[in-house]
Design an enzyme around this catalytic site. Structure first.
Site, short mmCIF file in Angstrom:
data_model
loop_
_atom_site.label_atom_id
_atom_site.label_comp_id
_atom_site.label_asym_id
_atom_site.label_seq_id
_atom_site.Cartn_x
_atom_site.Cartn_y
_atom_site.Cartn_z
N LYS A 119 0.84 -1.20 0.00
CA LYS A 119 0.00 0.00 0.00
C LYS A 119 0.88 1.25 0.00
O LYS A 119 0.62 2.21 -0.72
CB LYS A 119 -0.93 0.00 1.23
N GLN A 157 -4.68 -1.20 9.60
CA GLN A 157 -4.62 -2.54 9.00
C GLN A 157 -5.22 -3.57 9.97
O GLN A 157 -4.90 -3.57 11.16
CB GLN A 157 -3.16 -2.89 8.66
N ASP A 215 -10.84 3.34 4.24
CA ASP A 215 -11.22 1.92 4.20
C ASP A 215 -12.75 1.77 4.23
O ASP A 215 -13.25 0.67 4.04
CB ASP A 215 -10.65 1.22 5.44
#
Ligand code: GUN
Length: 289
Positions: A54, A98, A121
């Site tokens: 990422k 994450q 997200d």
């Protein structure tokens, strides 16, 4: 009808090119690059790999990326405090925590601390609620990637039967809502569903996100269906396997391979969400990436 494989790497590269152009325009207009901050807690090797990918992808597109690596022994309060502080900084447009988090930290409590306008997200309850109530908002990346792949093959889901196998907050539930938003007739199946075979056999679109290799057999695929396989399980041989048996390709019109299908789209859509968040925060109309 034999399947044509959907090349997720190619579609993702196209999104990333658009992100690169949008990031450059943003920098010109505001005098700073869009910023993405990733919070990684603990030592999970797969998570470290995903986060490196990422960060690299962000920097390649002209997004300022920074990873906060925290020890597995960090407390929930420490992680929440970091996430809340990031949400007070002017140069931060996207915040991603994450998952999974180490046991002992409640992921929901941490996600709640993310500023919803920077929740790239799409997992904060405000953004989940916006999706559920049909309002604009940041959408979860893997489901957004699935929808982009349907667009890439020109498949209009309106009025068609879509079956989503899996009901996670990360993929199953949001992708079902996104299919519904486009007027598909949506069924959600999960570990307690009976007769998965007959549900699969009537699906024009099948999205499988369970994490059980080969769960869906090739013979269960309706001829001409589009199959999006979100599963990625690493076998003892080190190879990644999807949730759908590759023999499904003999029946489907279009199917994503594993690897190289849905996976690359998750990162691309994260970058696209960062652009969207950056433009909105700056009071600019976000471009389509
Ligand atoms: N872990 C596996 N997939 C994802 C994802 O899309 N977002 C986050 N935050 N964590 C993940």
């Amino acid at each position: 009808m034999p399947a044509r494989w959907i090349d997720g790497r190619e579609v993702a590269a196209c999104v990333r090119r658009a992100v690169g152009a949008a990031a450059a325009r943003f920098s010109e207009r505001t005098g700073r690059a869009p910023g993405l901050e990733v919070v990684l807690v603990g030592d999970d090797p797969a998570s470290h790999l995903y986060v490196r990918n990422k960060e690299r992808a962000a920097v390649e597109c002209g997004i300022r990326g920074h990873v906060h690596r925290l020890a597995a022994t960090s407390t929930q309060d420490e992680v929440r405090t970091l996430v809340a502080r990031l949400g007070e900084r002017d140069d931060v447009d996207g915040i991603l925590v994450q998952l999974p988090l180490p046991s002992g930290i409640d992921a929901r409590a941490v996600l709640d601390a993310i500023d919803p306008e920077r929740d790239v997200d799409g997992l904060h309850p405000v953004n989940a609620g916006r999706l559920a109530s049909g309002r604009p908002g940041l959408r979860p990346c893997t489901p957004a990637g699935c929808m982009r792949l349907l667009d890439a093959v020109g498949f209009d889901v309106r009025g068609r039967h879509a079956l989503v196998v899996g009901r996670s907050a990360l993929v199953g539930k949001p992708v079902a809502l996104m299919l519904l938003e486009r007027d598909a007739t949506v069924t959600i199946a999960h570990s307690r569903s009976t007769d998965l075979e007959s549900l699969c056999k009537r699906a024009d679109v099948l999205v499988v996100a369970v994490g059980r290799p080969g769960l869906v057999r090739g013979s269960w695929i309706r001829p001409g269906a589009v199959v999006l396989d979100v599963g990625t399980t690493r076998g003892a041989d080190g190879k990644l396997r999807g949730d759908v048996d590759p023999s499904a390709a003999e029946h489907a019109a279009w199917m994503t391979p594993v690897p190289g299908g849905v996976g690359p789209m998750t990162v691309a859509m994260l970058l696209a969400n960062t652009i969207e968040a950056a433009y909105r925060r700056a009071g600019l109309e976000p471009p389509t990436c």
